[in-house]
Every structure is written in C-alpha cells, then in structure tokens.
Design an enzyme around this catalytic site. Structure first.
Site, mmCIF file in Angstrom:
data_model
loop_
_atom_site.group_PDB
_atom_site.id
_atom_site.type_symbol
_atom_site.label_atom_id
_atom_site.label_comp_id
_atom_site.label_asym_id
_atom_site.label_seq_id
_atom_site.Cartn_x
_atom_site.Cartn_y
_atom_site.Cartn_z
ATOM 1 N N ASP A 77 0.847 -1.192 0.000
ATOM 2 C CA ASP A 77 0.000 0.000 0.000
ATOM 3 C C ASP A 77 0.884 1.244 0.000
ATOM 4 O OD1 ASP A 77 -2.857 -0.966 0.352
ATOM 5 O OD2 ASP A 77 -1.935 -1.920 2.097
ATOM 6 N N ILE A 79 3.118 4.554 0.017
ATOM 7 C CA ILE A 79 4.422 4.934 -0.528
ATOM 8 C C ILE A 79 5.220 3.711 -0.958
ATOM 9 C CG2 ILE A 79 6.616 6.081 -0.035
ATOM 10 C CD1 ILE A 79 5.162 7.809 1.995
ATOM 11 N N GLY A 80 5.201 2.661 -0.159
ATOM 12 C CA GLY A 80 5.987 1.473 -0.471
ATOM 13 C C GLY A 80 5.611 0.866 -1.810
ATOM 14 N N TYR A 218 5.708 8.378 17.643
ATOM 15 C CA TYR A 218 5.892 8.285 16.192
ATOM 16 C C TYR A 218 6.978 9.253 15.728
ATOM 17 C CZ TYR A 218 4.966 8.670 11.202
ATOM 18 O OH TYR A 218 5.106 8.703 9.836
#
Length: 331
Positions: A77, A79-80, A218
């Site tokens: 999914d 950016i990857g 994060y």
C-alpha cells in the site's frame, strides 16, 4: 547659544565614542544579510538540482549504478507500493515484504505484468520482533540486493496523548519503525559493501523536523530513523553505499485515513504515486530530503520556526484530527 554649543560638543564626543560600536553593528548586520542571502541561493539551487534538473536532463540508470534487485518493505500500500512501481518502471526487479500474503501476491503479479520485471515476495510481520527476520534472511539469501527501501511504518490510529497509548502500541511502534530498519540494513548491507555499490532509502517523516506533540512516539521513532540514516551515510559513503533519509510531510494514504482532510489528495497532500515519482528522482543526489518540492518548502520553513511555534501549531492541528476521529468513531 552657549547651551547649544555645549550640546553639539557633547553630541560629537558621544558619536565619536560610539562610532566603533556602530561600525561593529554594521558589520554584524552585513554578515547576517549575506548569510541569509547565501542560504536562500543555496536552498533555491538545491531545489532546482533535486526536483527540476532530473526531469530536464534525464535520470540516472538505477540498475547500472546500484544493481538489478530491490527490496521494499511495507510494499502493498501507499508509498511502499508506489516506490516499488517506480523502481520497476526503471527496470529494477522487486522483492516485496509485507504481512498480507494475499496483497503481496496481487501487487507482485501486477508489477510483474505491468513493467515486465521479475518479482518475488516474503511474508513477514515486523511487529513480531526478532521472529520476523529468519524468513527474510532465508528469502534474501544468495540474492544480490542493490537497493533497500525501508518504508514499513506504523502510525497512530489518530493523534493522541502519550498516556492513552497502549503498551502493545508502543512496542509495535519500536519494532516496526525502528528495529525493522536496523535489521534490514544489517541483513543486506554486507552484500552491498562486498560489491562496493548499493542504495538504502529510509522513509522517515517531517515530524522528525522538530518535537511534535500528540505524535510523540511516532515523531521520535522517525527522528531516530533520520539520524540513523545520516550517520550510516557518512559511515559507508566511502564504500560506495548511498544512504538517503526521506522526510515527507503528509501524503494522502491509508495511514492517515483518520482524517478526511489528510486522506484526500490536495495541493499540499500528494498521492503516494505522485510523491514516489518525485522522490525517486532524488536518489543518489541528496542524503536527506523531503523528496517532493512542495514538502521541501514546508520542511525548510518548519526547521526555521521557533520550537514553541512548531509545537503549538502541531498540537493544534493534531487536536483537530483527534476530535474528528473520535467524532467519527462515536457514530
């Protein structure tokens, strides 16, 4: 009249004694102005070099420079997946790593059929800690990996206060956002060093720019990844290894689906495909970049803001998103 003369004499004496300080202030002012102008010129040149020149003069031959195989984590999914497709467009064979076998099979098949490259995949759940890496080591054994993209990442369900996070969430974030990059680099880097060529792309975040409240863990994990990347670059540049830290702002992906504002593509929130097409053109050119020209402007401004202004704005924005997410959850 005598009083006026005495005043003029006093003024001249004071001016004479202050002239040294005035000249010093003038020098400081000139130095500050020149420094700011040079910074502006350098930043403008960097943006043109990164985001305009590759489109005009052509991009580098990635296969020739780094190798024929790339490993992309978190690649089903966002950016990857988009980055894997951009690599495949340039003739790079792709090994996808993610936790969903069904998605991996679908993405692997799609990339292979669309771009006519070889693909493979490894099922691994990075949140499981050390147990995830044996399968990866086996899957990558005897493969000459030229490019590693550490994209896998875990975000909050929505921005929240630190004490509201569960212990499981904290451990998952450490395992996925920090440990995974370390372990993946540790697995593939020796082969790159042996060939004296290779590229490692670590997808950090603009939240590493300054302390970001309500995304505390994060942001800290992404700051770790940014520093890890930059140190690794200096450590292995002489051995032919290029290490890049990508620090994007918000990208309209499922990861930020907690808000209708951030999950929809807009001027400042590009789609993953749009972002990846820009980011890949910076590979080999910049060791640290947001990867997208609009984000580069935002990042430059963000770094120059006083910390308290950044923190106030970040917390204000995160509270809005949190309220929206909680309202939607309550329905």
């Amino acid at each position: 009249m005598a009083a006026v003369d005495r005043f003029n004499l006093l003024y001249r004496e004071i001016s004479r004694s202050c002239s040294v300080y005035i000249e010093a202030l003038a020098i400081v002012g000139a130095w500050y102005t020149v420094r700011k102008c040079l910074t502006l010129v350098f930043n403008t040149y960097s943006m043109i070099r990164l985001h305009a020149l590759p489109k005009l003069v052509g991009e580098i031959d990635i296969v020739k420079r780094y190798g024929r195989w790339a490993v992309v984590t978190g690649s089903t999914d966002g950016i990857g997946k988009a980055y894997a497709e951009e690599l495949a467009k340039r003739g790079v064979n792709i090994i996808l790593i993610s936790r969903s076998k069904e998605k991996l099979e679908a993405v692997s098949r799609s990339i292979s059929e669309t771009y006519k490259v070889e693909t493979d995949f490894i099922v691994a759940d990075f949140s499981k800690g050390r147990e995830a890496y044996q399968a990866i080591k086996e899957g990558l054994k005897d493969r000459e990996i030229g490019i590693l993209v550490n994209n896998v990442g875990l975000f909050y369900t929505y921005p929240d206060y630190f004490t509201n996070l569960s212990e499981d969430m904290l451990w998952d974030m450490i395992n996925v956002n920090i440990a995974s990059a370390n372990m993946m680099v540790h697995i593939v880097l020796p082969g790159m060093v042996e060939k004296r060529k290779g590229a490692i792309v670590n997808v950090s975040s603009a939240s590493c720019c300054q302390p970001t409240p309500m995304l505390t863990t994060y942001g800290a994990s992404k700051a770790y990844l940014d520093y890890f990347s930059r140190a690794l670059y200096y450590e292995y540049a002489s051995k032919g290894i290029f290490v890049q830290s990508l620090t994007p702002f918000v990208i309209a992906t499922r990861m930020v689906s907690c808000s209708r504002v951030t999950s929809k593509r807009s001027f400042f929130f590009p789609s993953a495909e749009e972002y990846a097409s820009h980011a890949i053109s910076t590979l080999g050119l910049s060791k640290r970049t947001p990867g997208y020209w609009k984000h580069s402007i935002e990042f430059t401004l963000g770094e120059r803001l006083p910390e308290w202004i950044w923190a106030w704005f970040a917390q204000y924005f995160c509270r809005i998103i949190r309220k929206e997410a909680l309202t939607h959850k309550a329905k």
